[in-house]
Design a protein around this motif. Structure first.
Motif, mmCIF file in Angstrom:
data_model
loop_
_atom_site.group_PDB
_atom_site.id
_atom_site.type_symbol
_atom_site.label_atom_id
_atom_site.label_comp_id
_atom_site.label_asym_id
_atom_site.label_seq_id
_atom_site.Cartn_x
_atom_site.Cartn_y
_atom_site.Cartn_z
ATOM 1 N N GLY A 80 0.823 -1.195 0.000
ATOM 2 C CA GLY A 80 0.000 0.000 0.000
ATOM 3 C C GLY A 80 0.862 1.251 0.000
ATOM 4 O O GLY A 80 1.738 1.435 -0.828
ATOM 5 N N GLU A 81 0.616 2.117 0.991
ATOM 6 C CA GLU A 81 1.348 3.366 1.103
ATOM 7 C C GLU A 81 2.604 3.231 1.957
ATOM 8 O O GLU A 81 3.295 4.192 2.184
ATOM 9 C CB GLU A 81 0.442 4.448 1.714
ATOM 10 C CG GLU A 81 -0.767 4.789 0.859
ATOM 11 C CD GLU A 81 -0.334 5.351 -0.483
ATOM 12 O OE1 GLU A 81 0.640 6.131 -0.507
ATOM 13 O OE2 GLU A 81 -0.978 5.024 -1.494
ATOM 14 N N VAL A 82 2.852 2.031 2.455
ATOM 15 C CA VAL A 82 4.000 1.821 3.343
ATOM 16 C C VAL A 82 5.225 1.479 2.504
ATOM 17 O O VAL A 82 5.213 0.514 1.737
ATOM 18 C CB VAL A 82 3.737 0.691 4.362
ATOM 19 C CG1 VAL A 82 4.965 0.488 5.242
ATOM 20 C CG2 VAL A 82 2.515 1.023 5.198
ATOM 21 N N ARG A 83 6.276 2.249 2.662
ATOM 22 C CA ARG A 83 7.521 1.979 1.952
ATOM 23 C C ARG A 83 8.539 1.377 2.908
ATOM 24 O O ARG A 83 8.762 1.907 3.983
ATOM 25 C CB ARG A 83 8.093 3.257 1.324
ATOM 26 C CG ARG A 83 7.261 3.788 0.171
ATOM 27 C CD ARG A 83 7.913 5.001 -0.459
ATOM 28 N NE ARG A 83 7.154 5.446 -1.597
ATOM 29 C CZ ARG A 83 7.351 5.008 -2.837
ATOM 30 N NH1 ARG A 83 8.274 4.089 -3.064
ATOM 31 N NH2 ARG A 83 6.621 5.460 -3.834
ATOM 32 N N VAL A 84 9.149 0.291 2.475
ATOM 33 C CA VAL A 84 10.169 -0.367 3.289
ATOM 34 C C VAL A 84 11.524 0.080 2.794
ATOM 35 O O VAL A 84 11.919 -0.225 1.670
ATOM 36 C CB VAL A 84 10.041 -1.911 3.191
ATOM 37 C CG1 VAL A 84 11.119 -2.575 4.037
ATOM 38 C CG2 VAL A 84 8.648 -2.342 3.637
ATOM 39 N N ASN A 85 12.243 0.818 3.642
ATOM 40 C CA ASN A 85 13.536 1.372 3.240
ATOM 41 C C ASN A 85 14.688 0.773 4.039
ATOM 42 O O ASN A 85 15.693 1.413 4.271
ATOM 43 C CB ASN A 85 13.536 2.899 3.432
ATOM 44 C CG ASN A 85 12.523 3.575 2.541
ATOM 45 O OD1 ASN A 85 12.434 3.256 1.355
ATOM 46 N ND2 ASN A 85 11.738 4.492 3.093
ATOM 47 N N ALA A 86 14.517 -0.455 4.487
ATOM 48 C CA ALA A 86 15.537 -1.088 5.320
ATOM 49 C C ALA A 86 16.820 -1.318 4.532
ATOM 50 O O ALA A 86 16.787 -1.614 3.342
ATOM 51 C CB ALA A 86 15.025 -2.416 5.855
ATOM 52 N N SER A 87 17.953 -1.156 5.217
ATOM 53 C CA SER A 87 19.254 -1.458 4.615
ATOM 54 C C SER A 87 19.341 -2.950 4.372
ATOM 55 O O SER A 87 18.806 -3.750 5.121
ATOM 56 C CB SER A 87 20.376 -1.034 5.569
ATOM 57 O OG SER A 87 21.618 -1.533 5.112
ATOM 58 N N PRO A 88 20.043 -3.380 3.280
ATOM 59 C CA PRO A 88 20.157 -4.813 3.006
ATOM 60 C C PRO A 88 20.919 -5.557 4.086
ATOM 61 O O PRO A 88 20.775 -6.754 4.225
ATOM 62 C CB PRO A 88 20.902 -4.855 1.668
ATOM 63 C CG PRO A 88 21.580 -3.529 1.559
ATOM 64 C CD PRO A 88 20.693 -2.563 2.265
ATOM 65 N N THR A 89 21.761 -4.857 4.876
ATOM 66 C CA THR A 89 22.467 -5.536 5.963
ATOM 67 C C THR A 89 22.309 -4.707 7.232
ATOM 68 O O THR A 89 21.216 -4.350 7.603
ATOM 69 C CB THR A 89 23.953 -5.756 5.607
ATOM 70 O OG1 THR A 89 24.571 -4.485 5.336
ATOM 71 C CG2 THR A 89 24.096 -6.638 4.388
ATOM 72 N N THR A 90 23.423 -4.425 7.925
ATOM 73 C CA THR A 90 23.393 -3.634 9.156
ATOM 74 C C THR A 90 24.468 -2.556 9.064
ATOM 75 O O THR A 90 25.388 -2.656 8.237
ATOM 76 C CB THR A 90 23.680 -4.525 10.381
ATOM 77 O OG1 THR A 90 25.016 -5.057 10.269
ATOM 78 C CG2 THR A 90 22.685 -5.676 10.477
ATOM 79 N N PRO A 91 24.399 -1.524 9.901
ATOM 80 C CA PRO A 91 25.434 -0.481 9.853
ATOM 81 C C PRO A 91 26.848 -1.038 10.014
ATOM 82 O O PRO A 91 27.785 -0.579 9.363
ATOM 83 C CB PRO A 91 25.044 0.438 11.016
ATOM 84 C CG PRO A 91 23.557 0.285 11.133
ATOM 85 C CD PRO A 91 23.294 -1.164 10.827
ATOM 86 N N LYS A 92 27.005 -2.030 10.885
ATOM 87 C CA LYS A 92 28.346 -2.584 11.082
ATOM 88 C C LYS A 92 28.846 -3.262 9.808
ATOM 89 O O LYS A 92 29.977 -3.025 9.360
ATOM 90 C CB LYS A 92 28.360 -3.587 12.227
ATOM 91 C CG LYS A 92 29.721 -4.293 12.344
ATOM 92 C CD LYS A 92 29.859 -5.192 13.528
ATOM 93 C CE LYS A 92 31.255 -5.819 13.559
ATOM 94 N NZ LYS A 92 31.502 -6.611 14.772
ATOM 95 N N LEU A 93 28.014 -4.107 9.192
ATOM 96 C CA LEU A 93 28.444 -4.807 7.991
ATOM 97 C C LEU A 93 28.707 -3.835 6.850
ATOM 98 O O LEU A 93 29.613 -4.042 6.045
ATOM 99 C CB LEU A 93 27.402 -5.844 7.588
ATOM 100 C CG LEU A 93 27.225 -7.022 8.551
ATOM 101 C CD1 LEU A 93 26.214 -8.019 7.992
ATOM 102 C CD2 LEU A 93 28.554 -7.730 8.825
ATOM 103 N N LEU A 94 27.934 -2.780 6.785
ATOM 104 C CA LEU A 94 28.174 -1.751 5.772
ATOM 105 C C LEU A 94 29.528 -1.087 6.008
ATOM 106 O O LEU A 94 30.298 -0.862 5.073
ATOM 107 C CB LEU A 94 27.050 -0.716 5.824
ATOM 108 C CG LEU A 94 27.070 0.371 4.742
ATOM 109 C CD1 LEU A 94 26.878 -0.252 3.365
ATOM 110 C CD2 LEU A 94 25.981 1.396 5.013
ATOM 111 N N ALA A 95 29.854 -0.809 7.274
ATOM 112 C CA ALA A 95 31.102 -0.117 7.611
ATOM 113 C C ALA A 95 32.333 -0.967 7.328
ATOM 114 O O ALA A 95 33.377 -0.440 6.952
ATOM 115 C CB ALA A 95 31.087 0.299 9.083
#
Length: 233
Positions: A80-95
């Motif tokens: 619906g109107e809900v957008r899921v903008n979650a990162s594919p991993t976590t801040p640590k794994l991204l870093a």
């Protein structure tokens, strides 16, 4: 067969072939069978809610039978109107570069496992999880790999001059220089799966990225484990 990125069968996948009215769906084990396809290249499309659709060419010859495995990647859903903008991993794994390395060509995506995927699989030990990654990740060379934990290399069991290992493909036993056989515990199993944020497995010199290549030179398997409590958390 249709699997997700860590080798779990995906049921309920709609399968279709371009130019054909036939449609079918995968069973509880992710299996489906297409029959009476003539020789030539056919475009097979797979769709399931929650996964990216996949279209793959399949080349057939006369009287040919193929057993293929397709991989579907999970994707955020829009409801619906809900957008899921979650990162594919976590801040640590991204870093620590996990996301960047996961995009490298020549390394199957199933050899990268995140915390969410570990919780879904709920393995007793890490080696159980590796057996679901790929045939090479569950082989003997990855039962005693070059092991990095939070960026620091861990000592291996011992150089070949001190111990001659004959490890089964399940990592169950070894033979020492004396010829005696004892139980073998893969070094990766010293880490509790509940403490792991992410795992990377590289199963050959061509796969090993530059930051791990020096330590992994001459070895067939490098395993990189990032813990939930280590540096960068």
């Amino acid at each position: 067969m249709v699997e997700d990125s860590i080798g779990v069968p995906v049921s309920g996948v709609d399968v279709s072939v371009a130019g054909s009215s036939r449609k079918l769906r995968t069973d509880s084990l992710g299996r489906f069978t297409l029959t009476a396809l003539g020789p030539g290249t056919h475009r097979v499309t797979l769709r399931r809610f929650g996964f990216e659709s996949l279209t793959s060419p399949v080349a057939m010859t006369m009287d040919d039978t193929l057993a293929l495995t397709f991989e579907l990647r999970a994707m955020p859903a829009l409801l619906g109107e809900v957008r899921v903008n979650a990162s594919p991993t976590t801040p640590k794994l991204l870093a620590v570069g996990f996301d960047r390395r996961r995009k490298l060509e020549g390394v199957p995506s199933r050899q990268f496992v995140t915390r969410a995927e570990i919780e879904r699989r709920n393995p007793v030990v890490v080696s159980d999880l590796m057996k679901r990654m790929s045939a090479r990740a569950s082989g003997a060379s990855c039962m005693d790999p070059v092991l990095f934990v939070d960026g620091a290399i861990r000592p291996r069991l011992g150089p070949p001059t001190q111990m001659r290992r004959l490890i089964t493909s399940r990592g169950e036993a070894l033979t020492s220089v004396t010829g005696s056989v004892s139980s073998f515990r893969p070094p990766v199993d010293d880490i509790d799966p509940s403490e792991i944020e992410g795992i990377e497995v590289y199963t050959g010199p061509a796969q090993i990225p530059a930051e791990f290549k020096a330590a992994g030179r001459g070895f067939e398997c490098v395993v990189v484990i990032w813990t939930r409590s280590g540096p960068g958390s």
